[in-house]
Design an enzyme around this catalytic site. Structure first.
Site, PDB file in Angstrom:
ATOM      1  N   TYR A  51     -30.530 -12.877 -16.492  1.00  0.00           N
ATOM      2  CA  TYR A  51     -30.951 -12.076 -17.643  1.00  0.00           C
ATOM      3  C   TYR A  51     -31.976 -12.860 -18.463  1.00  0.00           C
ATOM      4  CZ  TYR A  51     -30.744  -9.471 -22.024  1.00  0.00           C
ATOM      5  OH  TYR A  51     -31.076  -8.761 -23.148  1.00  0.00           O
ATOM      6  N   ASP A  52     -31.655 -14.145 -18.686  1.00  0.00           N
ATOM      7  CA  ASP A  52     -32.567 -14.978 -19.477  1.00  0.00           C
ATOM      8  C   ASP A  52     -33.940 -15.074 -18.827  1.00  0.00           C
ATOM      9  OD1 ASP A  52     -29.996 -17.284 -20.613  1.00  0.00           O
ATOM     10  OD2 ASP A  52     -30.700 -15.354 -21.379  1.00  0.00           O
ATOM     11  N   GLU A 128      -4.021   3.998 -52.314  1.00  0.00           N
ATOM     12  CA  GLU A 128      -4.583   4.869 -51.271  1.00  0.00           C
ATOM     13  C   GLU A 128      -4.345   4.242 -49.899  1.00  0.00           C
ATOM     14  OE1 GLU A 128      -9.082   4.352 -51.257  1.00  0.00           O
ATOM     15  OE2 GLU A 128      -8.492   3.324 -53.091  1.00  0.00           O
ATOM     16  N   LYS A 130      -4.893   2.381 -46.467  1.00  0.00           N
ATOM     17  CA  LYS A 130      -5.838   1.402 -45.942  1.00  0.00           C
ATOM     18  C   LYS A 130      -6.217   1.893 -44.548  1.00  0.00           C
ATOM     19  CE  LYS A 130      -6.351  -3.567 -45.399  1.00  0.00           C
ATOM     20  NZ  LYS A 130      -7.033  -3.575 -44.133  1.00  0.00           N
ATOM     21  N   ASP A 132      -7.606   1.877 -40.965  1.00  0.00           N
ATOM     22  CA  ASP A 132      -7.817   0.824 -39.977  1.00  0.00           C
ATOM     23  C   ASP A 132      -9.009   1.189 -39.095  1.00  0.00           C
ATOM     24  OD1 ASP A 132      -7.339  -1.584 -38.907  1.00  0.00           O
ATOM     25  OD2 ASP A 132      -5.538  -1.023 -37.799  1.00  0.00           O
ATOM     26  N   TYR A 240     -14.617   4.798 -49.942  1.00  0.00           N
ATOM     27  CA  TYR A 240     -13.688   4.447 -51.018  1.00  0.00           C
ATOM     28  C   TYR A 240     -14.248   3.486 -52.050  1.00  0.00           C
ATOM     29  CZ  TYR A 240     -13.205   0.835 -47.461  1.00  0.00           C
ATOM     30  OH  TYR A 240     -13.473  -0.111 -46.509  1.00  0.00           O
ATOM     31  N   LYS A 332       0.687  -4.453 -46.653  1.00  0.00           N
ATOM     32  CA  LYS A 332       0.772  -4.145 -45.215  1.00  0.00           C
ATOM     33  C   LYS A 332       2.184  -3.717 -44.837  1.00  0.00           C
ATOM     34  CE  LYS A 332      -3.230  -5.400 -43.263  1.00  0.00           C
ATOM     35  NZ  LYS A 332      -3.182  -6.410 -42.257  1.00  0.00           N
ATOM     36  N   CYS A 426      -1.088   4.907  -0.432  1.00  0.00           N
ATOM     37  CA  CYS A 426      -0.972   5.890  -1.508  1.00  0.00           C
ATOM     38  C   CYS A 426       0.452   6.443  -1.551  1.00  0.00           C
ATOM     39  CB  CYS A 426      -1.975   7.018  -1.285  1.00  0.00           C
ATOM     40  SG  CYS A 426      -1.725   8.397  -2.412  1.00  0.00           S
ATOM     41  N   CYS A 429       0.044  10.427  -0.426  1.00  0.00           N
ATOM     42  CA  CYS A 429      -0.388  10.882   0.896  1.00  0.00           C
ATOM     43  C   CYS A 429      -0.276   9.792   1.961  1.00  0.00           C
ATOM     44  CB  CYS A 429      -1.824  11.388   0.839  1.00  0.00           C
ATOM     45  SG  CYS A 429      -3.019  10.056   0.699  1.00  0.00           S
ATOM     46  N   CYS A 444      -6.818   5.362  -3.812  1.00  0.00           N
ATOM     47  CA  CYS A 444      -6.409   6.028  -2.586  1.00  0.00           C
ATOM     48  C   CYS A 444      -7.690   6.500  -1.913  1.00  0.00           C
ATOM     49  CB  CYS A 444      -5.509   7.218  -2.912  1.00  0.00           C
ATOM     50  SG  CYS A 444      -5.400   8.408  -1.566  1.00  0.00           S
ATOM     51  N   CYS A 449      -6.227  13.804  -0.387  1.00  0.00           N
ATOM     52  CA  CYS A 449      -4.891  13.491  -0.912  1.00  0.00           C
ATOM     53  C   CYS A 449      -4.475  14.596  -1.889  1.00  0.00           C
ATOM     54  CB  CYS A 449      -4.956  12.136  -1.625  1.00  0.00           C
ATOM     55  SG  CYS A 449      -3.526  11.780  -2.656  1.00  0.00           S
TER      56      CYS A 449
HETATM   57  S1  IVH Z   1     -11.395  -1.429 -51.008  1.00  0.00           S
HETATM   58  C1  IVH Z   1     -13.707  -5.792 -51.819  1.00  0.00           C
HETATM   59  N1  IVH Z   1     -10.086   0.513 -49.867  1.00  0.00           N
HETATM   60  O1  IVH Z   1      -9.840  -3.281 -45.556  1.00  0.00           O
HETATM   61  C2  IVH Z   1     -13.129  -4.948 -50.782  1.00  0.00           C
HETATM   62  N2  IVH Z   1     -10.794  -1.286 -48.490  1.00  0.00           N
HETATM   63  O2  IVH Z   1      -8.688  -5.926 -45.272  1.00  0.00           O
HETATM   64  C3  IVH Z   1     -12.699  -3.658 -51.397  1.00  0.00           C
HETATM   65  N3  IVH Z   1     -10.248  -1.018 -46.120  1.00  0.00           N
HETATM   66  O3  IVH Z   1     -12.768  -5.051 -46.253  1.00  0.00           O
HETATM   67  C4  IVH Z   1     -12.228  -2.802 -50.320  1.00  0.00           C
HETATM   68  N4  IVH Z   1      -9.254   0.933 -46.303  1.00  0.00           N
HETATM   69  O4  IVH Z   1     -12.954  -2.829 -44.941  1.00  0.00           O
HETATM   70  C5  IVH Z   1     -10.685  -0.667 -49.680  1.00  0.00           C
HETATM   71  N5  IVH Z   1      -8.941   2.331 -48.992  1.00  0.00           N
HETATM   72  C6  IVH Z   1      -9.548   1.158 -48.811  1.00  0.00           C
HETATM   73  C7  IVH Z   1      -9.661   0.566 -47.528  1.00  0.00           C
HETATM   74  C8  IVH Z   1     -10.280  -0.682 -47.420  1.00  0.00           C
HETATM   75  C9  IVH Z   1      -9.635  -0.011 -45.467  1.00  0.00           C
HETATM   76  C10 IVH Z   1     -10.756  -2.237 -45.451  1.00  0.00           C
HETATM   77  C11 IVH Z   1     -12.046  -2.770 -46.015  1.00  0.00           C
HETATM   78  C12 IVH Z   1     -11.728  -4.178 -46.456  1.00  0.00           C
HETATM   79  C13 IVH Z   1     -10.556  -4.489 -45.583  1.00  0.00           C
HETATM   80  C14 IVH Z   1      -9.730  -5.621 -46.143  1.00  0.00           C
END
Ligand code: IVH
Length: 690
Positions: A51-52, A128, A130, A132, A240, A332, A426, A429, A444, A449
């Protein structure tokens, strides 16, 4: 990569622009192709050194011919590979993270600290989910989305604007009359849990590595170099917070987070589906508990709650540490796991013959439902975890939905546990299985099959393929057992006499099924291409192939080179398609489908055949970006007027029809002097021609 690629640089006469240009073009195409394999499919075909060498040749050649450098050349990316294929952008305000807590005591400490820092003040709070996902910052200037960046190291991140623009819930333009001059809005891009489950099932079926959780899948998707792939994955988002904000003239900053959420909604930005307010630690814990009970109902995965001081004027006075603000904290939840026993490992056969081992578990309740089976993906995965039949195991739900075996309790072994061996034949079959070099998947090798036939048939009839109502798993199974179906073409020769004797098939359902099968003959070409199980061809590729080639015959006779010249088709896919159409079994199958009267593209879009003559005769079109009608429909309008539609911009292109959020094709068209039309201009041209 051939030795030609490594040694062709020296003899190139640098003065001959056209030769240099075509070599540059070739190098850029190859590098883009290998980038795709490396980043999108995690399946590099060449070594880093090779690649390089390609990359170095490109850079040397461009250095000698600076006039030929184009902005989309891989050499113009900041950072280069493997640091990342995306340009880096500096955040207007650093993106910090949050401190985590796991207990009610620590929540009480947090609230106490707020009160200590702002003695005597009321400190209302919001709670609120969090989300993911992947943290993202969008920059809106006077209401227009101008840039999107990932968090990166907090100071600067990847510029992913093109990918972000494919996310339907993110407005390109803020709604409402009063929009801020500048808004750097922050949130989380996520893959909905259901989509995550679907993508992983598809990847298992194709023998591709699966994503561990929706967050990884979202991160992987945002890193895609091809925005079409991103569009297909159907990401979503929640916002948010903000980094920078400069209100419209005469407007003020929102006073509280609560009011800010309202503003976000008004601007058309999606916000968390629920939030709570609280005045003290007790109320915060009540909200956390309530969220804990309802969090599985959200479309995104959430592993915690975020508690924030509500009043924005208090944020600045509370300040932040080097890592996190003092005005917010994350709580958490414990991940939900359960112990159970691995009773057996069975093996399933998919539509392309891939054998997938499945854990048969002693039923156990985890994260809201009973789990009795979990896919183990492939043999390597089982070896890596050292799973043995009879083991006590820990199970979890990946992304809250997909049961997964996450670990073995080796201390609980008594010596009776048995290692698993992938069968050499398989299980359905009894044909020998085979493994392609470099792939983890075992297949297979018998295309007839009955398990493969069943899966192919189910897929052929499914909503995203030929969409034949009434032909679900159970009916397919009955028809295969009754030896009425051996391949998908047999569907089109079924008769009422054959169907009526089948159990639970009344005359009404037979009539409906036959009508659904008959009307599927009129499905557009892309659906047929998506349904046939051409290796590596999913929905996106099927659409691209349909709009680039127009008919099965043109596609079937295309050379590897012609296939490769389509922008989204790489060498591997091109070769696989080419070879597939030359397989004797496939040739027979296609013959049967054609005889049955299935549309091979000739009748696309309201039954019109491609016109031999028309106002667009002699013109070649490339379509890009989002149009108000499906691209295939636009392609059909062009073809019905005798125009040609191609996948990539070249010197032969007459017009580029560019919808919203069109990407690099515009730059290329400009460079080549190709006329660019927006949708309105296109419609005018069509209307004039008629
Ligand atoms: S407020 C200064 N609100 O969680 C950061 N963050 O583990 C203020 N995240 O970096 C963030 N849901 O990417 C905020 N309702 C929520 C969130 C949220 C997910 C994430 C965000 C943050 C990370 C920290």
């Amino acid at each position: 990569m051939t030795s030609d690629d490594l040694f062709s640089m020296q003899p190139l006469p640098v003065s001959e622009d056209s030769i240099v240009d075509s070599r540059l073009e070739e190098l850029r195409r190859k590098i883009a192709h290998h980038d795709r394999l490396y980043y999108d499919q995690a399946k590099p075909e060449i070594t880093d050194r090779e690649y390089d060498a390609l990359y170095r040749e490109l850079v040397d050649l461009e250095r000698a011919n600076p006039g030929l450098i184009t902005p989309e050349s891989p050499s113009q990316r900041v950072g280069g590979r493997p640091q990342g294929a995306f340009a880096q952008v500096q955040h207007l305000v650093p993106m910090q993270s949050l401190d985590n807590t796991y207990s009610a005591e620590e929540i009480a400490d947090f609230v106490e600290r707020l009160q200590r820092l702002l003695p005597g003040e009321e400190i209302p709070m919001t709670i609120e989910p969090k989300v993911d996902g992947v943290a993202i910052a969008l920059l809106y200037e006077n209401g227009l989305l101008v840039r999107a960046a990932t968090r990166g190291d907090g100071t600067s991140g990847d510029e992913v604007t093109r990918n972000i623009r494919t996310i339907e819930v993110i407005p390109a333009k803020l709604h409402g009359k009063i929009v801020p001059k500048v808004l750097e809005v922050r949130g989380e891009v996520y893959l909905p849990k259901e989509t995550f489950a679907r993508i992983n099932a598809e990847r298992d079926e194709l023998g591709l590595p699966t994503f561990a959780n929706p967050r990884n899948a979202a991160a992987g998707t945002l890193k895609q170099l091809d925005p079409n792939v991103v569009a297909e994955r159907k990401l979503s988002a929640v916002f948010y917070g903000f980094g920078a904000i400069e209100p419209a003239a005469g407007d003020a900053l929102p006073e509280s987070m609560e009011k800010f959420f309202g503003r976000l909604k008004g601007w058309g930005l999606p916000v968390n589906p629920r939030h709570w307010t609280a005045r003290d630690a007790g109320e915060v814990m009540d909200a956390i508990r309530e969220l804990g009970e309802t969090r599985r109902g959200f479309a995104f995965e959430t592993d915690g709650a975020v508690i924030k001081a509500d009043l924005i004027s208090q944020h600045a006075r509370l300040g932040s540490t080097s890592k996190a603000p003092r005005w917010a904290i994350a709580y958490k939840y414990e991940p939900e796991q359960a112990k159970t026993r691995l009773l057996n490992i069975t093996v399933q056969v998919g539509r392309s013959g891939v054998l997938t081992p499945v854990a048969e578990l002693e039923p156990v309740f985890v994260a809201g439902s009973t789990v009795a089976r979990a896919t183990l993906h492939n043999e390597e995965e089982i070896a890596r975890k050292d799973l043995r039949i009879g083991d006590r195991v820990m199970v979890e739900k990946a992304g809250d939905v997909i049961p997964a075996v996450v670990g073995v309790l080796t201390a609980e072994r008594d010596g009776s546990e048995r290692p698993f061996r992938m069968p050499t034949h398989c299980p359905v079959c009894a044909a020998p299985v085979s493994r392609t070099d470099g792939e983890v998947a075992v297949r297979c090798a018998n295309p007839s099959c009955s398990a493969q036939v069943r899966r192919r048939m189910e897929y052929f009839a499914s909503r995203s393929a030929m969409d034949i109502a009434g032909l679900g798993e159970a009916v397919v199974s009955q028809l295969v057992d009754a030896k009425l179906l051996h391949d998908v073409a047999d569907l089109y020769t079924l008769s009422a006499d054959q169907l009526l004797p089948i159990e639970r098939m009344g005359s009404k359902s037979v009539e409906n099924l036959l009508a659904a099968i008959a009307s599927s003959k009129e499905q557009p070409l892309w659906r047929l291409l998506a349904s046939l199980g051409i290796p590596h061809v999913g929905l996106t590729a099927a659409r691209t192939l349909a709009s680039s080639f127009g008919t099965v015959d043109r596609l079937a006779t295309a050379s590897v080179g012609e296939l490769c010249s389509v922008e989204e088709i790489g060498e591997i896919m091109a070769t696989a398609i080419h070879d597939w159409f030359r397989d004797p079994g496939v040739i027979t199958l296609l013959g049967k489908l054609r005889d049955a009267g299935v549309n091979f593209g000739e009748r696309d879009a309201k039954g019109s055949a491609p016109a031999a003559d028309g106002p667009l005769k002699g013109t070649t079109w490339v379509l890009t970006g989002t149009l108000s009608i499906p691209r295939e429909e636009a392609a059909e309008i062009i073809r019905s007027r005798a125009g040609k539609v191609s996948g990539s911009v070249s010197a032969k292109t007459t017009y580029l029809l560019a919808g919203e959020d069109a990407g690099s094709k515009i730059d290329k068209a400009q460079k080549l002097g190709v006329k660019i039309l927006n949708e309105e201009a296109f419609r005018n041209l069509i209307d004039r021609g008629e």
